[in-house]
Motif scaffolding. Structure first.
Motif, PDB file in Angstrom:
ATOM      1  N   ILE A  98     -45.636  22.340   1.873  1.00 57.78           N
ATOM      2  CA  ILE A  98     -44.741  21.442   2.609  1.00 57.78           C
ATOM      3  C   ILE A  98     -44.252  22.179   3.848  1.00 57.78           C
ATOM      4  CG2 ILE A  98     -42.634  20.067   2.507  1.00 57.78           C
ATOM      5  CD1 ILE A  98     -42.962  19.939  -0.523  1.00 57.78           C
ATOM      6  N   PRO A  99     -44.855  21.910   5.005  1.00 61.05           N
ATOM      7  CA  PRO A  99     -44.401  22.578   6.229  1.00 61.05           C
ATOM      8  C   PRO A  99     -42.996  22.143   6.620  1.00 61.05           C
ATOM      9  CG  PRO A  99     -46.041  20.897   6.738  1.00 61.05           C
ATOM     10  CD  PRO A  99     -45.985  21.003   5.246  1.00 61.05           C
TER      11      PRO A  99
ATOM     12  N   ILE B 224     -40.463  13.800   4.422  1.00 59.32           N
ATOM     13  CA  ILE B 224     -41.288  12.616   4.693  1.00 59.32           C
ATOM     14  C   ILE B 224     -42.652  12.790   4.027  1.00 59.32           C
ATOM     15  CG2 ILE B 224     -42.350  11.156   6.473  1.00 59.32           C
ATOM     16  CD1 ILE B 224     -40.272  12.171   8.452  1.00 59.32           C
ATOM     17  N   LEU B 225     -43.156  11.688   3.451  1.00 55.85           N
ATOM     18  CA  LEU B 225     -44.499  11.634   2.884  1.00 55.85           C
ATOM     19  C   LEU B 225     -45.067  10.258   3.208  1.00 55.85           C
ATOM     20  CD1 LEU B 225     -46.591  13.075   0.935  1.00 55.85           C
ATOM     21  CD2 LEU B 225     -45.493  11.776  -0.911  1.00 55.85           C
TER      22      LEU B 225
ATOM     23  N   ARG C  31     -43.893  16.724   4.619  1.00 58.01           N
ATOM     24  CA  ARG C  31     -43.297  17.579   5.650  1.00 58.01           C
ATOM     25  C   ARG C  31     -41.773  17.430   5.628  1.00 58.01           C
ATOM     26  NH1 ARG C  31     -45.413  12.867   7.263  1.00 58.01           N
ATOM     27  NH2 ARG C  31     -44.494  11.653   8.968  1.00 58.01           N
ATOM     28  N   ILE C  32     -41.113  18.471   6.109  1.00 57.23           N
ATOM     29  CA  ILE C  32     -39.675  18.447   6.320  1.00 57.23           C
ATOM     30  C   ILE C  32     -39.435  18.537   7.816  1.00 57.23           C
ATOM     31  CG2 ILE C  32     -37.530  19.741   5.978  1.00 57.23           C
ATOM     32  CD1 ILE C  32     -38.602  20.505   3.196  1.00 57.23           C
TER      33      ILE C  32
ATOM     34  N   TYR D 248     -47.044   2.976   3.583  1.00 58.56           N
ATOM     35  CA  TYR D 248     -45.682   3.215   3.096  1.00 58.56           C
ATOM     36  C   TYR D 248     -45.188   4.565   3.597  1.00 58.56           C
ATOM     37  CZ  TYR D 248     -46.896  -0.494  -0.180  1.00 58.56           C
ATOM     38  OH  TYR D 248     -47.303  -1.680  -0.731  1.00 58.56           O
ATOM     39  N   ARG D 249     -43.883   4.731   3.547  1.00 60.03           N
ATOM     40  CA  ARG D 249     -43.273   6.025   3.836  1.00 60.03           C
ATOM     41  C   ARG D 249     -42.240   6.337   2.754  1.00 60.03           C
ATOM     42  NH1 ARG D 249     -41.966   8.077   9.777  1.00 60.03           N
ATOM     43  NH2 ARG D 249     -44.215   8.350   9.562  1.00 60.03           N
ATOM     44  N   PHE D 250     -42.399   7.500   2.144  1.00 59.83           N
ATOM     45  CA  PHE D 250     -41.441   8.022   1.165  1.00 59.83           C
ATOM     46  C   PHE D 250     -40.602   9.077   1.862  1.00 59.83           C
ATOM     47  CE2 PHE D 250     -40.856  11.450  -2.209  1.00 59.83           C
ATOM     48  CZ  PHE D 250     -39.723  10.864  -2.765  1.00 59.83           C
ATOM     49  N   MET D 251     -39.287   8.980   1.719  1.00 59.55           N
ATOM     50  CA  MET D 251     -38.393   9.911   2.386  1.00 59.55           C
ATOM     51  C   MET D 251     -37.283  10.350   1.442  1.00 59.55           C
ATOM     52  SD  MET D 251     -38.031   8.054   6.108  1.00 59.55           S
ATOM     53  CE  MET D 251     -37.202   9.502   6.762  1.00 59.55           C
TER      54      MET D 251
END
Length: 356
Positions: free
Chosen positions: A5-6, A34-35, A47-48, A156-159
């Motif tokens: 996870i960068p 975010i994914l 990523r963060i 989709y976006r997972f946050m």
């Protein structure tokens, strides 16, 4: 599987609010997780990044068809400086139960846990240490495909975002007043009541407003079919102590499988307190009030842990409970769960997960 996870660190760190000024959902930390998902790549690109506004197409399906789900949990700083989360495995499982109901692809639970660990590592300085404070964690998924067809999204976006919060009971735990809703309904068996989806909460707002107008803090929902069986209280599950037995509505598909609810049931069973998961009607509660066997009532949820109920209003009937005071079970459950969460008492259930 170990995920990479960068992290892109912010170049403009925020000023942290004073811990004695913290309220729920007002302040947010410097970073977010975010994914992304699309049908070609599945869930990818974890990523963060610095906390920032989202850019979404106006036709994104979340705006038009409500494909969105969320979770809520907390991180706690112990007296010796450790950071603990309370039962995050349950949040990961429930997230995917909600995903299934809303036609959202499941998220690998290991990714969920690694994302929590990574984001908390980056923003751990935001976790307050004053008694009763914590860091609220809000994972959520939204549909991002720009398409107005009524069908599940292909993107989709997972946050995950973080928010330092103050003690729910700044002046000590105290009972709330509950309005029994007889006109509106929250959901129905076969609907989305068991999913933690945004639409369930939007549907509750009008009743909440009307309850507030007459001096009541929360709404107690009745079932949609018969209009008499207890379901939930606002954003909480609910328990009643009747003639020495603690009862809570059974999970029949129209109410949320609360993690605090599950924890309370485990504790009561451990203590040898009789507890039943079954249908309980408002008529039964009123009869118990009249014959003096309605001894205690409380709501359960992540934000408050325990909210004692001191009074209910059902139509023109007012039902005082335990003289408007916090009951013995409510106090014991609250002290035990918060003690486990903050690491001040033993955790015999292995519920807490420490930040690595």
């Amino acid at each position: 599987m170990a995920y990479t996870i960068p992290v892109e660190r912010t170049k403009a760190a925020k000023s942290k609010p004073s811990e004695d000024q913290l309220v729920f959902g007002k302040y947010y930390t410097d970073h977010m997780f975010i994914l992304d998902y699309d049908t070609e790549n599945g869930w990818h690109d974890p990523r963060i990044t610095p906390y920032q506004p989202l850019v979404l197409d106006p036709a994104a399906k979340v705006f038009h068809y409500g494909q969105s789900i969320f979770e809520g949990l907390k991180a706690y700083r112990t007296e010796d400086g450790r950071i603990l989360m309370f039962r995050p495995d349950m949040n990961a499982k429930r997230l995917n139960q909600s995903n299934y109901r809303m036609c959202i692809p499941p998220i690998d639970e290991e990714m969920f846990h690694e994302a929590l660990q990574a984001l908390l590592q980056v923003d751990q300085d935001w976790i307050p240490s004053t008694e009763g404070t914590s860091l609220y964690i809000r994972p959520f998924v939204i549909a991002t495909q720009p398409n107005l067809g009524v069908a599940p999204s292909t993107k989709y976006r997972f946050m995950i975002i973080l928010s330092p919060v103050g003690s729910y009971y700044a002046e000590g735990i105290h009972p709330v007043k509950i309005f029994v809703e007889s006109e509106y309904v929250r959901t129905v068996k076969g609907g989305t009541g068991m999913a933690k989806t945004a639409g369930n909460y939007a549907a509750s707002l009008v009743a909440q407003q009307e309850a507030n107008k007459v001096g009541y803090t929360q709404v107690l929902w009745l079932d949609a079919l018969h209009g008499k069986y207890i379901e939930e209280v606002g954003s909480m599950n609910v328990f009643f102590k009747i003639n020495g037995i603690v009862v809570t509505p059974a999970l029949t598909g129209s109410i949320l499988n609360g993690i605090t609810r599950d924890s309370v049931i485990h504790l009561l069973q451990e203590w040898g307190v009789p507890v039943e998961e079954r249908q309980v009607s408002i008529d039964e509660l009123y009869k118990a009030h009249l014959d003096g066997t309605l001894e205690e009532a409380f709501g359960t949820g992540t934000a408050a842990v325990i909210s004692p109920i001191g009074e209910m209003r059902w139509g023109d009937k007012v039902i005082p409970i335990n003289n408007g005071e916090t009951g013995e079970i409510s106090s014991k459950v609250y002290d035990t769960i918060t003690g486990i969460q903050y690491g001040t008492i033993e955790d015999p259930f292995n519920w807490v997960v420490e930040l690595k």
